[in-house]
Structures are given as structure tokens and as C-alpha cells.
Write an enzyme that holds these catalytic residues in place. Structure first.
Site, mmCIF file in Angstrom:
data_model
loop_
_atom_site.group_PDB
_atom_site.id
_atom_site.type_symbol
_atom_site.label_atom_id
_atom_site.label_comp_id
_atom_site.label_asym_id
_atom_site.label_seq_id
_atom_site.Cartn_x
_atom_site.Cartn_y
_atom_site.Cartn_z
ATOM 1 N N TYR A 185 3.203 15.408 16.274
ATOM 2 C CA TYR A 185 3.889 14.572 15.294
ATOM 3 C C TYR A 185 5.417 14.679 15.409
ATOM 4 C CZ TYR A 185 4.502 11.644 11.241
ATOM 5 O OH TYR A 185 4.869 10.587 10.430
ATOM 6 N N PHE A 226 2.564 -7.650 5.185
ATOM 7 C CA PHE A 226 1.778 -8.457 6.110
ATOM 8 C C PHE A 226 0.311 -8.128 5.885
ATOM 9 C CE2 PHE A 226 1.750 -9.988 10.846
ATOM 10 C CZ PHE A 226 1.288 -11.229 10.418
ATOM 11 N N TYR A 280 8.552 11.863 7.511
ATOM 12 C CA TYR A 280 7.689 13.038 7.365
ATOM 13 C C TYR A 280 8.089 14.059 8.418
ATOM 14 C CZ TYR A 280 3.520 15.985 7.050
ATOM 15 O OH TYR A 280 2.690 17.046 6.886
ATOM 16 N N ALA A 310 7.475 -8.801 8.596
ATOM 17 C CA ALA A 310 8.792 -8.355 8.122
ATOM 18 C C ALA A 310 9.767 -8.096 9.260
ATOM 19 C CB ALA A 310 8.639 -7.095 7.271
ATOM 20 N N LEU A 361 -0.157 12.686 3.180
ATOM 21 C CA LEU A 361 -1.157 12.052 2.338
ATOM 22 C C LEU A 361 -2.157 11.271 3.175
ATOM 23 C CD1 LEU A 361 1.162 10.847 -0.538
ATOM 24 C CD2 LEU A 361 -0.739 12.424 -0.794
ATOM 25 N N THR A 376 0.847 -1.199 0.000
ATOM 26 C CA THR A 376 0.000 0.000 0.000
ATOM 27 C C THR A 376 0.884 1.251 0.000
ATOM 28 O OG1 THR A 376 -0.099 0.066 2.426
ATOM 29 C CG2 THR A 376 -1.876 -1.122 1.313
ATOM 30 N N GLY A 377 0.249 2.400 -0.225
ATOM 31 C CA GLY A 377 0.912 3.690 -0.020
ATOM 32 C C GLY A 377 2.205 3.886 -0.778
ATOM 33 N N PHE A 378 3.189 4.456 -0.073
ATOM 34 C CA PHE A 378 4.476 4.763 -0.703
ATOM 35 C C PHE A 378 5.235 3.507 -1.113
ATOM 36 C CE2 PHE A 378 4.205 8.894 1.752
ATOM 37 C CZ PHE A 378 4.093 9.699 0.628
#
Length: 397
Positions: A234, A73, A224, A111, A272, A50-52
Site C-alpha cells: 500500500y 459516477f 491513507y 468527474a 475501513l 459512497t464512503g467518505f
């Protein structure tokens, strides 16, 4: 079965195989439309579904004709129950890669574990010999440490004092105040163990010791930073400590790759809509304001646009990879433009439930969230029966 989105809080409990396939095709078509990239040829993507991570696999394969191995996974389907979206994304990716004559195999498992690392090494040895790029794009809230057997859980908390600010429930559009209590040291330590650079380093060490890294190998992890309005929760919070650790690890890995003329980078990417970011207070409100402004300025990007630009304009230009004063690649440059951030600051102050649909892009946020699970794509008949038992070609159960 006919598959509809079923929401629970910040997650969707269903995924649409045909919608996920459409999403993958759209991303492939975008990469192909931008032309060839003189990039890597044998690529391992850790967190590839998924995603990046998925965007990195697609860009490697369809931008540079690379052979790819993906590790992730995901939950497989069962009769009457859909798989997770990453499963269907990977099934579609492998099918498209086969059609294009590209090598693509996948490994589904934890992983973080030594077993999956060894399984991956065995597959590289058997099929590719060596890899010249490793993408590390894992996003998990928990990690079972392979050496201690301890299960660590990450937290999303400020450090030092309680954080209070605006947030939005993107399902309803209600803008409210949210308060988050500060982290203790155990919270910080656990988050660094889960989301920091240790596992990336362990992967690189295992691959190096097994002799499966090519001369001149590149490895990249994603990070990020974000704006001032989100930094307390964050970048200056528990996750920020983990990202600091990840970024420091890049220098350690580069040192360890000297004999191969290898290099490790951290790429700082754009905010995102992801399953993870949707659950972070403040972030959905920030993203909805950001999207509105970046779309108006003509500089909005999704995952695939970001990664295609990372490969074509940063990593594989034929010259030195440009980095900031901390050695990081900055592909968040358009998001962090002074004029864009100044507009967000102004809108943040006045954002309310009543005006958010006008000053923000809540509709775009919702659309992107549905897209994550294969819903809301043009060209897909969502009233038709879909095959929830879609399998990944290289993982036949």
C-alpha cells in the site's frame, strides 16, 4: 422486485434502495445527535455518493446546514435491474435534505472530464454563486485524461520486489498466502495519473478561474497511510506513490488560493471496509483484526464517525487546524495508537483460517461489506418488494 445480494468476487452486483436509504438515515441521525458544527455553508463534494464522500456531504448538510452539490459516477436503475448503491444513497440523501429544507443537487458523470467540471461550475453559478468548501473524494480504477484522451488504469502492486504475505477471503474466512509481482515504471506512472493530485488540482483551477470560490475557501482530499504490515503493497507501493503526489498537491493548491486566503488539506483517514479496500490483498485480514481490537477498546469508527470528528474536532474548532510534520490532518490517530498496532502485530503472526473468527472480527467485516450495498440493516424488510426504479430528485431522466 425482491432484491437479494448477488456476489461476484469482491463486488456485489445488486443494491437495495430501501437498505441504502436506511444507511443514509442512520448516518444523518448520528450527525444530528452530535450537535451543530460551525462549518461550511456551500459545499461541493466530488465523489459524493459512497464512503467518505457521502459522509462528508451528510456531515456538511446535517451538521452545518450546508447547501450541497454532489458529483459522482453511478449506474442508474433499469426495469428489473438495480442501480449501483451510490445512486440509491444519493436519492435518499436528497429526499432527506428536501425534508429538512436544505438545498441539494447532484450531477452524475465522469468527474475527470472537462464537461462535468463545466456543468458543475454552471450549477454553482446558477444556484449558489460560490462555494466555501470542496471535498475531493474520488475513488476510481481508471481515468480518461481530459487533455490527451488516454485511458489510464491504476494498479495495486509493490515496488522493487515481489510481495508475499497473508490475506483472507472474507466470504469464506480462508487465510492464505498471496504473492504480488512488483510494478514497472508504467504501472507507477499510470497509478499516479489516476489516483494522484492532478485532477484535484484541475478542479480547483477550473473553479478558481470561473470565480466560484468564496473568500477563505477550504478544500480537502482523503488519504491513507496504514501500518507496517500493509506498507509494501500500500503506502510503499504504487498507490502510495499516488498518495504522495496527492499530498504534495495540497501545498500547490494552497499556494494558488493565497489571494482568497484559501487552504488545501489532506486528511489521513482510518482503514475501513469499502469496495476498493476489499479487493486489496492483505487489507481485509488487517481490517478484521483492527476492528476486533478497536471495538474492544471502544474507539471503533465507521465513515460517518470519522468525518463528523474530522469536521468537529479538526477543521471547525475556531482555532488553527492541527497537522503533522508533513502538513496532513491525522484522523487515523486511534487506529495508529501504539497499543492497538502492537496487538495487531501479535495477532497477525498467529492468524489462521481456524482461529480468525475468534481473534478477528470477520463477521463485522462481512456485515460492513453487505451494508455498502444496502443489505443487512435492521428495520428493512428484505422479503418485501422494493422499487428498483428509485430516482434521484435532482436527476429526473
Amino acid at each position: 422486485m425482491i432484491i437479494e445480494p448477488r456476489m461476484r468476487g469482491f463486488i456485489c452486483l445488486t443494491a437495495h434502495p430501501d437498505g441504502c436509504a436506511q444507511s443514509v438515515k442512520n448516518q444523518i441521525n448520528y450527525v444530528k445527535s452530535k450537535g451543530d458544527i460551525d462549518g461550511p455553508k456551500k459545499v461541493l463534494v466530488i465523489g459524493a455518493s459512497t464512503g467518505f464522500g457521502l459522509a462528508s456531504r451528510i456531515t456538511s448538510a446535517f451538521g452545518s446546514n450546508a447547501a450541497t452539490i454532489g458529483v459522482f459516477f453511478e449506474k442508474e436503475p433499469s426495469e428489473g435491474k438495480t442501480a449501483t448503491p451510490g445512486w440509491y444513497n444519493t436519492a435518499a440523501f436528497e429526499q432527506e435534505a428536501q425534508k429538512a429544507g436544505l438545498y441539494a443537487k447532484s450531477i452524475n458523470g465522469d468527474a475527470f472530464s472537462n464537461e462535468i467540471k463545466q456543468q458543475t461550475i454552471d450549477l454553482i453559478k446558477a444556484d449558489l454563486g460560490q462555494v466555501d468548501m470542496i471535498i475531493y473524494s474520488l475513488a476510481s480504477p481508471v481515468r480518461m485524461h481530459p487533455l490527451t484522451g488516454i485511458l489510464h488504469r491504476s494498479t495495486l502492486k509493490p515496488i522493487g520486489s515481489t510481495f508475499t504475505n497473508k490475506t483472507v477471503d472474507f466470504h469464506t474466512g480462508n487465510v492464505t498466502q498471496v504473492s504480488i509481482e512488483p510494478a514497472n515504471q508504467e504501472d507507477i506512472d499510470n497509478t499516479v495519473v489516476v489516483m494522484g493530485g492532478e485532477d484535484w488540482s484541475m478542479w480547483m483551477e477550473a473553479l478558481s478561474n470561473a470565480g466560484v470560490l468564496a473568500k477563505g475557501v477550504t478544500t480537502i482530499a482523503y488519504s491513507y497511510i496504514g501500518p507496517e504490515v500493509t506498507e509494501a503493497v500500500y503506502r510503499k507501493g504504487t498507490i502510495g506513490r499516488a498518495k504522495d503526489h496527492l499530498e504534495a498537491t495540497a501545498f500547490e493548491i494552497t499556494d494558488s488560493l493565497k489571494s482568497l486566503d484559501g487552504k488545501a488539506y489532506v486528511s489521513v483517514n482510518k482503514a475501513l471496509v469499502t469496495q476498493a479496500s476489499s479487493a486489496i490483498p492483505v487489507i481485509p485480514l488487517y481490517i478484521s483484526l483492527l476492528y476486533k481490537i478497536m471495538k474492544a477498546e471502544g474507539v471503533h469508527e465507521g465513515c460517518i464517525e470519522q468525518i463528523q470528528r474530522l469536521f468537529s474536532e479538526r477543521l471547525y474548532t475556531g482555532s488553527t487546524v492541527p497537522t503533522d510534520d508533513k502538513g496532513r490532518i491525522r484522523i487515523d490517530d486511534w487506529e495508529m495508537r501504539e497499543d492497538i498496532q502492537a496487538q495487531i502485530k501479535t495477532l497477525w503472526e498467529i492468524a489462521t483460517t481456524e482461529n480468525l473468527t475468534e481473534i478477528g472480527d470477520l463477521a463485522g467485516y462481512k456485515q460492513d461489506f453487505l451494508n455498502l450495498f444496502g443489505f443487512g440493516f435492521q428495520g428493512v424488510d428484505y422479503m418485501a418488494e422494493a422499487n428498483e426504479m428509485t430516482l434521484i430528485p435532482s436527476i429526473q431522466n
